[in-house]
Design a protein around this motif. Sequence first.
Motif, short mmCIF file in Angstrom:
data_model
loop_
_atom_site.label_atom_id
_atom_site.label_comp_id
_atom_site.label_asym_id
_atom_site.label_seq_id
_atom_site.Cartn_x
_atom_site.Cartn_y
_atom_site.Cartn_z
N PRO A 192 0.92 -1.17 -0.28
CA PRO A 192 -0.20 0.40 -0.24
C PRO A 192 0.59 0.81 -0.16
N ASN A 193 1.83 1.10 1.02
CA ASN A 193 2.95 2.83 0.57
C ASN A 193 3.62 3.42 -0.60
N PHE B 47 1.09 13.01 8.93
CA PHE B 47 1.14 12.02 8.72
C PHE B 47 1.89 11.63 7.71
N GLY B 48 1.64 11.53 6.41
CA GLY B 48 2.10 10.96 5.32
C GLY B 48 2.74 11.64 4.61
N ARG C 52 6.18 11.37 6.12
CA ARG C 52 6.32 9.92 6.15
C ARG C 52 7.19 9.69 4.30
N ARG D 117 -6.55 14.38 5.08
CA ARG D 117 -5.29 13.50 4.39
C ARG D 117 -4.78 12.83 3.86
N ALA D 118 -5.84 12.03 3.08
CA ALA D 118 -5.64 11.60 1.69
C ALA D 118 -4.91 12.49 1.06
N LEU E 45 -1.79 14.47 -0.18
CA LEU E 45 -0.76 13.86 -0.74
C LEU E 45 -1.04 13.34 -2.22
#
Lengths: 370, 294
Positions: A74-75, A100-101, A104, A148-149, A152
């Motif tokens: 997934p990542n 968060f993303g 990362r 949050r999605a 990215l």
Amino acid sequence: MVNGELVLEGLTKTYGDHAAVDRLDLRVEAGEFFSILGPSGCGKSTTLKIVGGFVSPTSGRVFIDGNDVTCLPPNRRSVNTVFQNYALFPFLTVRQNVAFGLRRARVGKRELIRRVDEVLELVQLSTFGHRNPSELSGGQQQRVALARALVLRPDVLLLDEPLSALDAKMRRQLQVELKELHREVGTTFVYITHDQEEAMTMSDRIAVLQNGRLEQVGAPSEVYERPQTLFVTQFMGISNMLHATVLPANAGWVARIGDAEFAMAGSPPVSGTVQLSIRPERVRLGGAGSAGALSGVIVDVSYVGAATHYRVAFEAGMTLQAAVPNDGVHSVRNIGERVSVDLSPEDFRLIGEQQLAEAPANDTDVVSVG
Amino acid sequence: MTTDSKRKGIRLPRPLAIFVWAYMVWNLLPVVAAMAFSFNATRSRSQWQGFSTQWWSGTPLSLFDNEEYTAALKHSLELAAMTTVISTVLGTLLALVVTRIRGVAKRPVNFILMIPIVTPELILAVGLYLSLTFITVWPFSVVELGTPAQVVGQVTYTVGFVVVIIRGRIAVLGDGLEAAARDLGAGPIAALVLVLFRLLMPAVLVGAMISFAFSIDNFVITQYLSSDSSTVSIPMYLYTNARGGNTTPALNALATVLVVTTLLAVALASLLYRWATRRESVASDVTGTVALSA
Ligand SMILES: Nc1ncnc2c1ncn2[C@@H]1O[C@H](COP(=O)(O)OP(=O)(O)OP(=O)(O)O)[C@@H](O)[C@H]1O
Ligand SMILES: [Mg+2]
């Protein structure tokens, strides 16, 4: 150019001997708002999990912009998910959740702040950055999950029934917001829902699933008005199902329903009897004894605000449902009233003949569904 | 909300209420009395003769000044510290692995994990004693009676509780948040560390405190696996000396230490759990209580 074309090829996922997703072929265009619609347990979530990388398919491939991502974790996929239960990190604030993303992905501090600010503004949560998820309403939590999605900038955004936990009013508001958001960001949205109205109001195209299999895919108007299977016809809303006898004619053919005959266009079906569907809003009620129409009695009246639904019974036990707009033009009728029912041949939809086998075989005459 | 509805619940009939209160008093009385006599002014452990702290410290016979007492105190704390750390780490790892087991192995593994919890402590203690004394194969041969065996014994027992507590927490959390972390670009290790460990922290703390409380209180296993006088713990010391005629209220002071540390550990566990999960929804509140009562 726009990224985000998603292609599923022969996607299958079996649990034991049960196929949750069954040889699914789909092509979602870049930038499309695409809905996957179907009843509970039809394999919607499983499909989404396969695309997100959380479940590996038993067979079949997933392509994003032509790249085979079937085996990527997934990542490493340019796909993000808005989970049904939001899955916000309870120990992080709204800002930290959104960041968060980016963390990362090792995005620089300055850009991180800019992008978080930007996306929070986009979902109208600028002033909520320092709250904890538990201090937000369901709708606000939903928007955090979205932010949050989206922050990215995924090629494809997956949404698994994102509004199902909200009350009707909040739902409608977020439906509008989501649509606007989609227009603004231009990302491909793959949206799961079991609510056909929601799918129709929001989507560019809809795929209807049943038992893990694709039933039909097309624009909302197409799926609604020209359902190709019995299942789609019924799932897309109340529909009247009629058995008709096929009679030959000079041009086209004639469908005989009860005593009435309708001149149909197109080449005649192969079988002697066919099933026709007609939407309740296309069933017109006239006064008693208008010429050429079927004549019946109103057996049920239900007022639903914008329209009144009537159930009309005919001789030989057949019934039809009619939706009449409450627009002040159409008169309100009562139970027991005799009415004539006016049907136009062009409003009939011939249900795919292969589906006839699935229809109950014992009703010889006319059946109404609703 | 739950407390409200409880308060508004049916009033207890008077005889029942009295019975409940009597039970409470009966529960507290011996403990409170034992603790109170540690502050007695004389040597008597049954007649109150005024307040003093002499049995706690100040004289050669006081708790904190007498070699015998301090040795037991020190040994108990050492055992508790080691048991807590080891069983918490082991239990957490075990829980993480066990929850990922699928298929046929699942049931037998669950069953074996439960063995130390359901076996009478005495049987476990005797079994361990015999294995460590008579089996000359590694690893039994390297664990000597005394502190190492006592820690091994206590961990064997407590690790099961830690696993149960942490597994409960994992079950409640589901894999949603870990999946979300993966979705947002975290690798498998990052997701584990940044999300799962962080979420498990409250349960880990509870597990640690439960291990500590168990270790401090434990008598049977600790007694069986002891070697000489240097491996006497507080409960062992109390057991051997409490009924002797030659004892002083310093023994009550020792017992008080035991009671207070245990209570503190349990209270701390409960407080920490609430604090660490304060931002979670009501659902996990419930699990908090479940985990604590496990
Ligand atoms: N991990 C699993 N193990 C076994 N069966 C599963 C698993 N996950 C899903 N299924 C089965 O696969 C089928 C499809 O499940 P899925 O979650 O995709 O349904 P859905 O369309 O999302 O339904 P809903 O609208 O209720 O969320 C169901 O019959 C379900 O029982
Ligand atoms: Mg689902």
